[in-house]
Motif scaffolding. Structure first.
Motif, PDB file in Angstrom:
ATOM      1  N   PHE A 135       0.840  -1.205   0.000  1.00 27.48           N
ATOM      2  CA  PHE A 135       0.000   0.000   0.000  1.00 27.48           C
ATOM      3  C   PHE A 135       0.874   1.254   0.000  1.00 27.48           C
ATOM      4  O   PHE A 135       0.623   2.210  -0.750  1.00 27.48           O
ATOM      5  N   GLY A 136       1.916   1.254   0.833  1.00 24.21           N
ATOM      6  CA  GLY A 136       2.825   2.392   0.894  1.00 24.21           C
ATOM      7  C   GLY A 136       3.559   2.610  -0.415  1.00 24.21           C
ATOM      8  O   GLY A 136       3.752   3.757  -0.852  1.00 24.21           O
ATOM      9  N   THR A 137       3.971   1.520  -1.053  1.00 18.50           N
ATOM     10  CA  THR A 137       4.665   1.623  -2.340  1.00 18.50           C
ATOM     11  C   THR A 137       3.770   2.257  -3.393  1.00 18.50           C
ATOM     12  O   THR A 137       4.204   3.111  -4.171  1.00 18.50           O
ATOM     13  N   LEU A 138       2.499   1.860  -3.404  1.00 16.53           N
ATOM     14  CA  LEU A 138       1.548   2.438  -4.361  1.00 16.53           C
ATOM     15  C   LEU A 138       1.330   3.923  -4.085  1.00 16.53           C
ATOM     16  O   LEU A 138       1.215   4.732  -5.022  1.00 16.53           O
ATOM     17  N   LEU A 139       1.283   4.292  -2.800  1.00 18.37           N
ATOM     18  CA  LEU A 139       1.151   5.698  -2.444  1.00 18.37           C
ATOM     19  C   LEU A 139       2.351   6.507  -2.932  1.00 18.37           C
ATOM     20  O   LEU A 139       2.203   7.609  -3.472  1.00 18.37           O
ATOM     21  N   VAL A 140       3.538   5.964  -2.718  1.00 23.04           N
ATOM     22  CA  VAL A 140       4.761   6.645  -3.153  1.00 23.04           C
ATOM     23  C   VAL A 140       4.731   6.884  -4.656  1.00 23.04           C
ATOM     24  O   VAL A 140       4.993   7.996  -5.136  1.00 23.04           O
ATOM     25  N   ILE A 141       4.405   5.845  -5.403  1.00 24.69           N
ATOM     26  CA  ILE A 141       4.358   5.958  -6.867  1.00 24.69           C
ATOM     27  C   ILE A 141       3.315   6.994  -7.287  1.00 24.69           C
ATOM     28  O   ILE A 141       3.570   7.844  -8.148  1.00 24.69           O
ATOM     29  N   GLY A 142       2.141   6.932  -6.651  1.00 24.62           N
ATOM     30  CA  GLY A 142       1.075   7.856  -6.991  1.00 24.62           C
ATOM     31  C   GLY A 142       1.450   9.309  -6.753  1.00 24.62           C
ATOM     32  O   GLY A 142       1.257  10.170  -7.627  1.00 24.62           O
ATOM     33  N   PHE A 143       2.018   9.601  -5.589  1.00 21.48           N
ATOM     34  CA  PHE A 143       2.400  10.978  -5.272  1.00 21.48           C
ATOM     35  C   PHE A 143       3.565  11.459  -6.139  1.00 21.48           C
ATOM     36  O   PHE A 143       3.598  12.616  -6.564  1.00 21.48           O
ATOM     37  N   MET A 144       4.509  10.579  -6.410  1.00 23.60           N
ATOM     38  CA  MET A 144       5.642  10.966  -7.260  1.00 23.60           C
ATOM     39  C   MET A 144       5.182  11.302  -8.677  1.00 23.60           C
ATOM     40  O   MET A 144       5.627  12.302  -9.262  1.00 23.60           O
ATOM     41  N   VAL A 145       4.293  10.479  -9.223  1.00 23.29           N
ATOM     42  CA  VAL A 145       3.772  10.736 -10.567  1.00 23.29           C
ATOM     43  C   VAL A 145       2.997  12.045 -10.587  1.00 23.29           C
ATOM     44  O   VAL A 145       3.131  12.855 -11.517  1.00 23.29           O
ATOM     45  N   TYR A 146       2.202  12.272  -9.547  1.00 22.70           N
ATOM     46  CA  TYR A 146       1.401  13.508  -9.471  1.00 22.70           C
ATOM     47  C   TYR A 146       2.295  14.746  -9.476  1.00 22.70           C
ATOM     48  O   TYR A 146       2.066  15.698 -10.245  1.00 22.70           O
ATOM     49  N   PHE A 147       3.304  14.764  -8.612  1.00 17.98           N
ATOM     50  CA  PHE A 147       4.161  15.945  -8.517  1.00 17.98           C
ATOM     51  C   PHE A 147       5.090  16.073  -9.723  1.00 17.98           C
ATOM     52  O   PHE A 147       5.472  17.184 -10.096  1.00 17.98           O
ATOM     53  N   TYR A 148       5.457  14.951 -10.330  1.00 13.97           N
ATOM     54  CA  TYR A 148       6.264  15.016 -11.556  1.00 13.97           C
ATOM     55  C   TYR A 148       5.472  15.684 -12.678  1.00 13.97           C
ATOM     56  O   TYR A 148       5.982  16.562 -13.385  1.00 13.97           O
ATOM     57  N   ARG A 149       4.223  15.276 -12.821  1.00 11.43           N
ATOM     58  CA  ARG A 149       3.376  15.877 -13.860  1.00 11.43           C
ATOM     59  C   ARG A 149       3.096  17.347 -13.543  1.00 11.43           C
ATOM     60  O   ARG A 149       3.068  18.190 -14.446  1.00 11.43           O
ATOM     61  N   LYS A 150       2.876  17.640 -12.268  1.00  6.28           N
ATOM     62  CA  LYS A 150       2.602  19.015 -11.857  1.00  6.28           C
ATOM     63  C   LYS A 150       3.797  19.913 -12.159  1.00  6.28           C
ATOM     64  O   LYS A 150       3.632  21.048 -12.635  1.00  6.28           O
ATOM     65  N   ARG A 151       5.002  19.410 -11.914  1.00  2.00           N
ATOM     66  CA  ARG A 151       6.212  20.194 -12.198  1.00  2.00           C
ATOM     67  C   ARG A 151       6.368  20.401 -13.707  1.00  2.00           C
ATOM     68  O   ARG A 151       6.743  21.488 -14.158  1.00  2.00           O
ATOM     69  N   ASN A 152       6.086  19.384 -14.502  1.00  2.16           N
ATOM     70  CA  ASN A 152       6.196  19.513 -15.952  1.00  2.16           C
ATOM     71  C   ASN A 152       5.202  20.529 -16.499  1.00  2.16           C
ATOM     72  O   ASN A 152       5.511  21.291 -17.417  1.00  2.16           O
ATOM     73  N   VAL A 153       3.991  20.548 -15.927  1.00  6.20           N
ATOM     74  CA  VAL A 153       2.979  21.525 -16.365  1.00  6.20           C
ATOM     75  C   VAL A 153       3.461  22.944 -16.068  1.00  6.20           C
ATOM     76  O   VAL A 153       3.314  23.852 -16.899  1.00  6.20           O
ATOM     77  N   ARG A 154       4.045  23.146 -14.892  1.00  6.54           N
ATOM     78  CA  ARG A 154       4.551  24.472 -14.522  1.00  6.54           C
ATOM     79  C   ARG A 154       5.677  24.905 -15.457  1.00  6.54           C
ATOM     80  O   ARG A 154       5.737  26.064 -15.895  1.00  6.54           O
ATOM     81  N   GLN A 155       6.585  23.973 -15.750  1.00  6.16           N
ATOM     82  CA  GLN A 155       7.703  24.315 -16.641  1.00  6.16           C
ATOM     83  C   GLN A 155       7.225  24.616 -18.048  1.00  6.16           C
ATOM     84  O   GLN A 155       7.748  25.523 -18.711  1.00  6.16           O
ATOM     85  N   THR A 156       6.210  23.872 -18.491  1.00  5.21           N
ATOM     86  CA  THR A 156       5.668  24.117 -19.828  1.00  5.21           C
ATOM     87  C   THR A 156       4.959  25.470 -19.900  1.00  5.21           C
ATOM     88  O   THR A 156       5.096  26.216 -20.878  1.00  5.21           O
ATOM     89  N   SER A 157       4.216  25.817 -18.843  1.00  5.65           N
ATOM     90  CA  SER A 157       3.497  27.087 -18.785  1.00  5.65           C
ATOM     91  C   SER A 157       4.457  28.275 -18.732  1.00  5.65           C
ATOM     92  O   SER A 157       4.190  29.327 -19.298  1.00  5.65           O
ATOM     93  N   ALA A 158       5.596  28.059 -18.031  1.00  5.06           N
ATOM     94  CA  ALA A 158       6.590  29.127 -17.932  1.00  5.06           C
ATOM     95  C   ALA A 158       7.278  29.352 -19.276  1.00  5.06           C
ATOM     96  O   ALA A 158       7.665  30.442 -19.608  1.00  5.06           O
TER      97      ALA A 158
END
Length: 219
Positions: A196-219
């Protein structure tokens, strides 16, 4: 003898209560908006209760000769919590005496109890035991070699490191609690919280990775 039993019972009670409070705080932290005041405030309180869990675990294992494996699981949670907090606070992989000392101490404790458990009867499934030691050695080993990562590259890694360590601190406590409360369902009662913890880690990492890419693309 009666006094010792009484003190042991009090120590266990404090350990269990603080562990349950830490788990509840962990749930609040997981669902709270990351980086806001609630997340930061409850994160610090979580670490305080985690520290009490570690101290009572040490007392139980050393003074009252409790289950040493549970102590290793507690140390895994404690080290992840400590290192996860330090990662967020420094946002740097510049070597610090405190960080290196705690890493080496945790490694030494893990090696000692791994050797100790070989000479005793294993009350927990060997797969769970060695995977826990492996998780401890993996994160400590990473922390000792991360200083070789170029500083510019590490700036993009510290957030994911923080996510991994704090979620693993939470799930290590969860695995200890569920494994103790549901002994008849071992090893699944110990392994499922880790999955369960491993799935949480993967989920949060993917979320913040995509969020960072969106910010960089918008900038």
């Amino acid at each position: 003898m009666d006094n010792q039993i009484s003190l042991h019972s009090v120590n266990i009670l404090i350990h269990v209560i603080c562990g349950l409070i830490a788990l509840l705080l962990g749930i609040v932290i997981l669902v709270a908006k990351k980086g806001n005041k609630t997340h930061i405030k409850f994160g610090r309180i979580f670490l305080v209760f985690l520290a009490v869990v570690i101290c009572t675990g040490l007392v139980g294992a050393i003074v009252f000769r409790g289950n040493p494996y549970l102590l290793v699981l507690t140390i895994l949670a404690g080290y992840n919590g400590f290192s996860g907090f330090r990662t967020m606070k420094t946002k740097s992989n510049k070597p610090k005496l405190l960080d290196v000392s705690v890493a080496l101490l945790s490694l030494g404790i893990g090696l000692y109890f791994m050797d100790y458990l070989k000479s005793t009867e294993l009350f927990w499934n060997p797969t769970v035991i060695y995977s826990t030691f492996g998780a401890l050695f993996l994160i400590v080993g990473y922390d000792l070699i991360r200083y070789l990562i170029p500083s510019k590259s590490y700036k993009a890694l510290w957030l994911y490191e923080h996510i991994y360590k704090m979620i693993n601190a939470f799930t290590a406590l969860l695995a200890a609690a569920v494994g103790t409360m549901l002994p008849n369902y071992k090893p699944y009662s110990q392994l499922l919280p880790s999955i369960f913890g491993t799935l949480l880690v993967i989920g949060f990492m993917v979320y913040f990775y995509r969020k960072r890419n969106v910010r960089q693309t918008s900038a």
